[in-house]
Design an enzyme around this catalytic site. Structure first.
Site, PDB file in Angstrom:
ATOM      1  N   ASP A  43       0.841  -1.192   0.000  1.00 28.06           N
ATOM      2  CA  ASP A  43       0.000   0.000   0.000  1.00 28.06           C
ATOM      3  C   ASP A  43       0.881   1.250   0.000  1.00 28.06           C
ATOM      4  O   ASP A  43       1.693   1.451   0.896  1.00 28.06           O
ATOM      5  CB  ASP A  43      -0.877   0.019   1.269  1.00 28.06           C
ATOM      6  N   TYR A  48       2.781   9.955  -0.328  1.00 29.40           N
ATOM      7  CA  TYR A  48       3.857   9.433   0.520  1.00 29.40           C
ATOM      8  C   TYR A  48       5.237   9.731  -0.097  1.00 29.40           C
ATOM      9  O   TYR A  48       6.261   9.584   0.582  1.00 29.40           O
ATOM     10  CB  TYR A  48       3.733   7.911   0.745  1.00 29.40           C
ATOM     11  N   LYS A  73      -2.730   5.805  -4.356  1.00 33.28           N
ATOM     12  CA  LYS A  73      -3.838   6.744  -4.122  1.00 33.28           C
ATOM     13  C   LYS A  73      -3.539   8.077  -4.771  1.00 33.28           C
ATOM     14  O   LYS A  73      -2.405   8.546  -4.740  1.00 33.28           O
ATOM     15  CB  LYS A  73      -4.056   6.946  -2.617  1.00 33.28           C
ATOM     16  N   HIS A 106      -7.620   9.334  -2.447  1.00 36.49           N
ATOM     17  CA  HIS A 106      -7.013   9.310  -1.104  1.00 36.49           C
ATOM     18  C   HIS A 106      -7.919   9.964  -0.049  1.00 36.49           C
ATOM     19  O   HIS A 106      -8.093   9.429   1.043  1.00 36.49           O
ATOM     20  CB  HIS A 106      -5.652  10.012  -1.155  1.00 36.49           C
ATOM     21  N   PRO A 185      -3.948   0.022  11.345  1.00 33.37           N
ATOM     22  CA  PRO A 185      -4.635  -1.099  12.008  1.00 33.37           C
ATOM     23  C   PRO A 185      -4.167  -1.321  13.447  1.00 33.37           C
ATOM     24  O   PRO A 185      -4.904  -1.874  14.248  1.00 33.37           O
ATOM     25  CB  PRO A 185      -4.296  -2.300  11.120  1.00 33.37           C
ATOM     26  N   SER A 227       5.723  -1.362   9.203  1.00 35.66           N
ATOM     27  CA  SER A 227       6.866  -1.449  10.110  1.00 35.66           C
ATOM     28  C   SER A 227       8.139  -1.387   9.289  1.00 35.66           C
ATOM     29  O   SER A 227       8.144  -1.757   8.119  1.00 35.66           O
ATOM     30  CB  SER A 227       6.836  -2.766  10.901  1.00 35.66           C
TER      31      SER A 227
HETATM   32  N1  LIG Z   1      -5.630   6.160   3.372  1.00 38.29           N
HETATM   33  C1  LIG Z   1      -5.132   6.919   4.315  1.00 38.29           C
HETATM   34  O1  LIG Z   1      -5.499   8.096   4.481  1.00 38.29           O
HETATM   35  C2  LIG Z   1      -4.096   6.335   5.241  1.00 38.29           C
HETATM   36  C3  LIG Z   1      -3.810   6.974   6.463  1.00 38.29           C
HETATM   37  C4  LIG Z   1      -2.898   6.378   7.322  1.00 38.29           C
HETATM   38  C5  LIG Z   1      -2.269   5.187   6.967  1.00 38.29           C
HETATM   39  N2  LIG Z   1      -2.534   4.606   5.755  1.00 38.29           N
HETATM   40  C6  LIG Z   1      -1.872   3.333   5.355  1.00 38.29           C
HETATM   41  O2  LIG Z   1      -1.962   2.411   6.438  1.00 38.29           O
HETATM   42  C7  LIG Z   1      -0.659   1.957   6.774  1.00 38.29           C
HETATM   43  C8  LIG Z   1      -0.554   1.575   8.231  1.00 38.29           C
HETATM   44  O3  LIG Z   1      -0.937   2.643   9.075  1.00 38.29           O
HETATM   45  P1  LIG Z   1       0.080   3.444  10.001  1.00 38.29           P
HETATM   46  O4  LIG Z   1       1.438   3.387   9.414  1.00 38.29           O
HETATM   47  O5  LIG Z   1      -0.540   4.761  10.258  1.00 38.29           O
HETATM   48  O6  LIG Z   1       0.036   2.705  11.416  1.00 38.29           O
HETATM   49  P2  LIG Z   1       0.032   1.208  11.971  1.00 38.29           P
HETATM   50  O7  LIG Z   1       0.386   0.227  10.924  1.00 38.29           O
HETATM   51  O8  LIG Z   1      -1.217   1.049  12.748  1.00 38.29           O
HETATM   52  O9  LIG Z   1       1.197   1.289  13.038  1.00 38.29           O
HETATM   53  C9  LIG Z   1       2.522   1.514  12.674  1.00 38.29           C
HETATM   54  C10 LIG Z   1       3.324   1.624  13.963  1.00 38.29           C
HETATM   55  O10 LIG Z   1       3.243   0.409  14.699  1.00 38.29           O
HETATM   56  C11 LIG Z   1       4.536  -0.110  14.914  1.00 38.29           C
HETATM   57  N3  LIG Z   1       4.493  -1.566  14.748  1.00 38.29           N
HETATM   58  C12 LIG Z   1       4.249  -2.264  13.601  1.00 38.29           C
HETATM   59  N4  LIG Z   1       4.261  -3.586  13.840  1.00 38.29           N
HETATM   60  C13 LIG Z   1       4.521  -3.736  15.165  1.00 38.29           C
HETATM   61  C14 LIG Z   1       4.682  -4.861  16.011  1.00 38.29           C
HETATM   62  N5  LIG Z   1       4.559  -6.092  15.532  1.00 38.29           N
HETATM   63  N6  LIG Z   1       4.953  -4.640  17.326  1.00 38.29           N
HETATM   64  C15 LIG Z   1       5.099  -3.397  17.810  1.00 38.29           C
HETATM   65  N7  LIG Z   1       4.947  -2.283  17.059  1.00 38.29           N
HETATM   66  C16 LIG Z   1       4.678  -2.448  15.743  1.00 38.29           C
HETATM   67  C17 LIG Z   1       5.426   0.538  13.893  1.00 38.29           C
HETATM   68  O11 LIG Z   1       6.703   0.647  14.401  1.00 38.29           O
HETATM   69  P3  LIG Z   1       8.043   0.687  13.477  1.00 38.29           P
HETATM   70  O12 LIG Z   1       7.707   1.365  12.203  1.00 38.29           O
HETATM   71  O13 LIG Z   1       8.994   1.410  14.333  1.00 38.29           O
HETATM   72  O14 LIG Z   1       8.404  -0.726  13.257  1.00 38.29           O
HETATM   73  C18 LIG Z   1       4.774   1.905  13.711  1.00 38.29           C
HETATM   74  O15 LIG Z   1       5.222   2.791  14.735  1.00 38.29           O
HETATM   75  C19 LIG Z   1       0.223   3.142   6.366  1.00 38.29           C
HETATM   76  O16 LIG Z   1       1.581   2.800   6.313  1.00 38.29           O
HETATM   77  C20 LIG Z   1      -0.398   3.511   5.045  1.00 38.29           C
HETATM   78  O17 LIG Z   1       0.032   2.615   4.031  1.00 38.29           O
HETATM   79  C21 LIG Z   1      -3.463   5.157   4.907  1.00 38.29           C
END
Ligand SMILES: NC(=O)c1ccc[n+]([C@@H]2O[C@H](COP(=O)([O-])OP(=O)(O)OC[C@H]3O[C@@H](n4cnc5c(N)ncnc54)[C@H](OP(=O)(O)O)[C@@H]3O)[C@@H](O)[C@H]2O)c1
Length: 271
Positions: A43, A48, A73, A106, A185, A227
């Protein structure tokens, strides 16, 4: 990996790899590791600024492009009918691919008629430049407007995690046959600390992130955790192996709800 059929030509793996805030070498390495671990769904987004790095990560992984589901997006200011095709061409060039599996709007933008954007995207679909189209951050009202056009909307990518469950939106999307993808998530990492999640993880000898991802998958929701750490990339990928009991799921379902974590000033939540 379980998939959800979006339309006749696109089937999305239920666990994908998020790349928001991954840039430079860190992004190249993380995408490569994710693909080598087994993820087949990446994704990204124009905003980005990492299409080039995603392309390099894919190349370095050695995984054939056709085995990978790529979502990107289009930004909310690029939704006019003449901007959509030019943007798509730019994405294809940067990503070094000749089709996008899923192209999402987006964020909604009330200043540009939704029908105009969807028609332009539909032309891209007819020419094979994209396989499926969808939206992100759409409210029920935005979705209703979009559905009135009669053009396919296969996916709504929205914030979902235990402390932000989105039950109503999920039910609405189910009714309209729109797949839901959970962004953030893990609650941007914050929901990992919830005591109920920690307790269920201990019980199953799993880790808390796996519990959250397994809960999302049990709801039929696609999840795209991010991550840049090999250990986490690998353990998140094993989440589908974890089978939660009805009691586990019920306990997560009653986690107190908190605020949105992704809430930019241009969002149209009140629409
Ligand atoms: N459509 C939209 O508007 C939109 C908005 C937000 C996000 N997104 C998409 O959704 C994806 C995921 O969302 P997000 O990046 O906001 O947050 P997320 O996936 O909920 O959380 C990421 C955070 O969790 C940590 N993490 C990941 N796996 C872990 C584990 N097994 N144990 C402990 N900590 C862990 C990561 O740490 P480290 O990185 O330090 O490993 C990072 O700090 C984005 O990357 C993007 O592709 C889309």
């Amino acid at each position: 990996m379980k998939t959800i059929q979006l339309n006749a030509t696109a089937s999305i793996p239920m666990l994908g790899f998020g790349t928001w805030q991954l840039t430079g070498e860190d992004c190249v390495k993380s995408v490569r590791l994710a693909l080598q671990t087994g993820y087949r769904h990446i994704d990204t987004a124009d905003k980005y600024g990492n299409h080039g790095e995603v392309a390099q990560g894919i190349k370095q992984s050695g995984v054939p492009r056709e085995d990978i589901f790529i979502t990107t997006k289009i930004w909310r200011t690029d939704l006019a009918k003449d901007v959509v095709p030019a943007s798509c061409e730019r994405f294809l060039q940067k990503l070094q691919i000749d089709y996008i599996d899923l192209l999402l709007i987006h964020w909604p933008n009330k200043d540009i008629p939704i029908g105009e954007t969807l028609e332009a995207m539909n032309k891209l679909k007819e020419t094979g430049k994209i396989k499926a189209m969808g939206v992100s951050n759409f409210t029920k009202h935005h979705l209703e407007d979009a559905l009135k056009t009669g053009i396919e909307i296969t996916n709504n990518q929205i914030e979902v995690h235990p402390s932000f469950k989105q039950e109503e939106m999920k039910a609405f999307c189910d009714e309209k046959r729109i797949a839901v993808t959970a962004y953030s998530p893990l609650g941007r990492g914050q929901d990992i600390a919830l005591p109920v999640i920690q307790e269920i993880a201990r019980k199953h000898s799993a880790n808390p992130a796996q519990v959250i991802l397994a809960w999302l998958l049990s709801r039929g929701i696609i999840a795209i955790p991010k991550s840049d750490k090999q250990e986490e990339i690998e353990s998140n990928f094993k989440a589908p192996e974890l089978v939660l009991s009805k009691e586990d799921i019920a306990a997560i379902n009653v986690v107190p709800q908190g605020p949105r974590l992704v809430n930019p000033e241009f969002a149209e939540w009140d629409y």
